[in-house]
Write an enzyme that holds these catalytic residues in place. Structure first.
Site, mmCIF file in Angstrom:
data_model
loop_
_atom_site.group_PDB
_atom_site.id
_atom_site.type_symbol
_atom_site.label_atom_id
_atom_site.label_comp_id
_atom_site.label_asym_id
_atom_site.label_seq_id
_atom_site.Cartn_x
_atom_site.Cartn_y
_atom_site.Cartn_z
ATOM 1 N N ASP A 95 130.536 34.835 24.364
ATOM 2 C CA ASP A 95 131.240 34.028 25.350
ATOM 3 C C ASP A 95 130.723 34.367 26.743
ATOM 4 O O ASP A 95 129.726 35.084 26.899
ATOM 5 C CB ASP A 95 132.749 34.239 25.246
ATOM 6 C CG ASP A 95 133.180 35.648 25.637
ATOM 7 O OD1 ASP A 95 132.334 36.569 25.625
ATOM 8 O OD2 ASP A 95 134.370 35.846 25.959
ATOM 9 N N ASP A 103 131.834 39.685 25.759
ATOM 10 C CA ASP A 103 132.622 40.676 25.012
ATOM 11 C C ASP A 103 133.102 40.124 23.675
ATOM 12 O O ASP A 103 133.652 40.875 22.858
ATOM 13 C CB ASP A 103 133.797 41.204 25.835
ATOM 14 C CG ASP A 103 134.889 40.163 26.088
ATOM 15 O OD1 ASP A 103 134.626 38.951 25.921
ATOM 16 O OD2 ASP A 103 136.004 40.561 26.483
ATOM 17 N N SER A 163 136.273 34.832 31.354
ATOM 18 C CA SER A 163 135.953 34.888 29.930
ATOM 19 C C SER A 163 135.413 33.541 29.443
ATOM 20 O O SER A 163 134.403 33.058 29.924
ATOM 21 C CB SER A 163 137.183 35.330 29.136
ATOM 22 O OG SER A 163 136.878 35.526 27.786
#
Length: 484
Positions: free
Chosen positions: A251, A255, A113
């Protein structure tokens, strides 16, 4: 040899929870990733979701240097169990999750992430959507058999299949009119986001004049909840030099969104969520306790539900809203990730529910709301109750240390002893997730250890931008002193 997932968590240092596996890339060895994947698939077998009949397991990843190796370990585990690993390539997390939901198959995303690229992770999705808190114990208790020599030799990833990426783009281009963004000039900050080209394709396909910005060949850990000073400066610089209506970004695994106004000022994710929910006509909104209280103060939504921080909690709350009879059920987080749990009517068609974080829908909704209201993005903000939030994090802050600090604030007197000179007397304390303190001034301080990295996060809310930034600086200074 037999391995129990919860024991591997302790021996490897790679945590496993509802966010999936997260850890240092060097500690996410092929063996650890193989074991975790087998444990996840075994759990789905026990739940009756899959049955070793050659079902597809969709696999995708972000652009970190370690991602390709981990994708191969995941694919090998699936293949060795009798499944058919599908290499979806480097696509956004919501794209592979969407493919899994639409095709009733597990979907696995290799991504860390927003965290730095010395770390990585694996996000596991069931055929029905994200892994929820209720699934966690069943997964970590799995006993996995690792045959001698199972990881010997090389493993060749299947040829990349573009279907999942195409379906994600089509989700938007098939529903929204091809000219719905005509006349809008958008900058797209691409950096190292895995969806950087796909997002350009979507917004150009809807009629916007798109300018790609800031491509990076090295990974940049863009955190939409704790925006880097460099990214604040870049957006303002780009906005000053070009006549953008907004600048968009995401990011690393695309998402969680970022959207700026026409001056290049990034909107907070929990403000973007309110505006997106407004455009989509939601009647129920689920959001974590850390998000801006302007949500309730607008009076726009019949049902507002507050949750712990994390998409599994938001999804569980959205499920409850559906069961209670709500028809337009959405959720969002402070990081901007936006989820839908109802099929939503849109331009005479139906936008299918996507109960996982998505970065495209919220920013698209905000731009369409600005067109509908004939206002700039900054103009939309003036319609909201004037509540301002800020957040930051202290990195390399052990979770045990964060917990110790929160534990010392047992009551209002203990809080006032440390923070009273700066923030005044305490009105109330909420321990839904971490410690959220509301002062008599209605200013808010929320302290919480990160659930997936050694970070201590601090959220603030106040009645002006100047004051909330002042609170943020003061709170961070105090926390650093408490750390010692």
């Amino acid at each position: 040899m037999e391995f129990v997932i919860k024991d591997v968590m302790q021996s490897s240092g790679v945590k496993f929870g509802t966010s999936g596996a997260r850890g240092l890339a060097d500690e996410m060895t092929d063996q650890v990733c193989y074991i975790y994947t087998k444990g996840f698939l075994q759990y789905l077998e026990q739940q009756g979701e899959i049955s070793k009949n050659g079902e597809t397991v969709a696999i995708a990843g972000d652009l970190r240097p370690s991602t390709g190796r981990i994708m191969a370990a995941v694919a090998r585990a699936a293949a060795d169990m009798g499944y058919s690993p599908m290499n979806c390539g480097r696509i956004p997390s919501p794209a592979v999750a969407l493919y899994g939901i639409e095709n009733r198959c597990p979907a696995i995303m290799v991504t860390g992430s927003h965290i730095p690229d010395d770390r990585n992770g694996i996000k596991f999705n069931k055929a029905s959507g994200e892994v929820l808190k209720s699934d966690e114990q069943g997964i970590v208790s799995q006993v996995v058999e690792l045959a001698v020599g199972a990881l010997d030799g090389s493993f060749e990833m299947p040829t990349e299949n573009p279907d999942a990426g195409k379906a994600y783009v089509a989700r938007y281009l098939d529903i929204f009119p091809s000219d719905c963004l005509a006349g809008k000039k958008l900058g797209i900050y691409q950096h190292s986001a895995v969806g950087r080209e796909m997002i350009v394709r979507i917004f150009e396909g809807l009629g916007a004049d798109v300018t790609p910005l800031g491509w990076s060949d090295t990974f940049i850990p863009v955190d939409t909840e704790a925006i880097r000073e460099e990214d604040v400066a870049l957006a303002r610089q780009w906005a000053a030099g070009q006549d953008f209506d907004a600048i968009l970004s995401t990011d690393g695994d695309s998402d969680r969104p970022l959207i700026s106004d026409e001056a290049g000022a990034w909107l907070r994710g929990d403000i973007a969520g309110i505006l997106a929910a407004r455009y989509l006509g939601a009647d129920s909104v689920s959001t974590p306790v850390s998000c801006n209280t302007a949500l309730e103060k607008t009076g726009w939504f019949a049902d507002v539900r507050r949750t712990k921080i994390g998409s599994p909690f938001v999804i569980a709350s959205m499920n409850e809203a559906v069961e209670a009879g709500s028809k337009g059920v959405v959720g969002y987080e402070a990081n901007g990730g936006f989820l839908t749990n109802s099929d939503l009517p849109m331009f005479g068609k139906s936008l299918k529910a996507l109960p996982t974080r998505d970065a495209v829908l919220p920013v698209l909704s905000i731009i369409l709301l600005s067109i509908q209201e004939n206002k700039s993005v900054s103009g939309l903000l003036t319609d909201l109750p004037q509540r301002f939030t800020a957040s930051d994090r202290i990195q390399n802050f052990p979770t045990e240390e964060s917990a110790r600090i929160i534990e010392r604030f047992k009551d209002a007197a203990a809080v006032e002893e440390v923070f009273g000179d700066r923030f005044g007397r305490v009105e109330g304390m909420d321990r839904t997730d971490g410690l959220r303190i509301t002062f008599q001034s209605m200013e808010v301080l929320h302290l919480r250890p990160s659930g997936n990295a050694p970070e201590f996060r601090c959220y603030n809310e106040a009645a002006s931008q100047q004051r909330v930034l002042e609170m943020q600086r003061q709170a961070m200074d105090i926390l650093l002193r408490l750390k010692g």
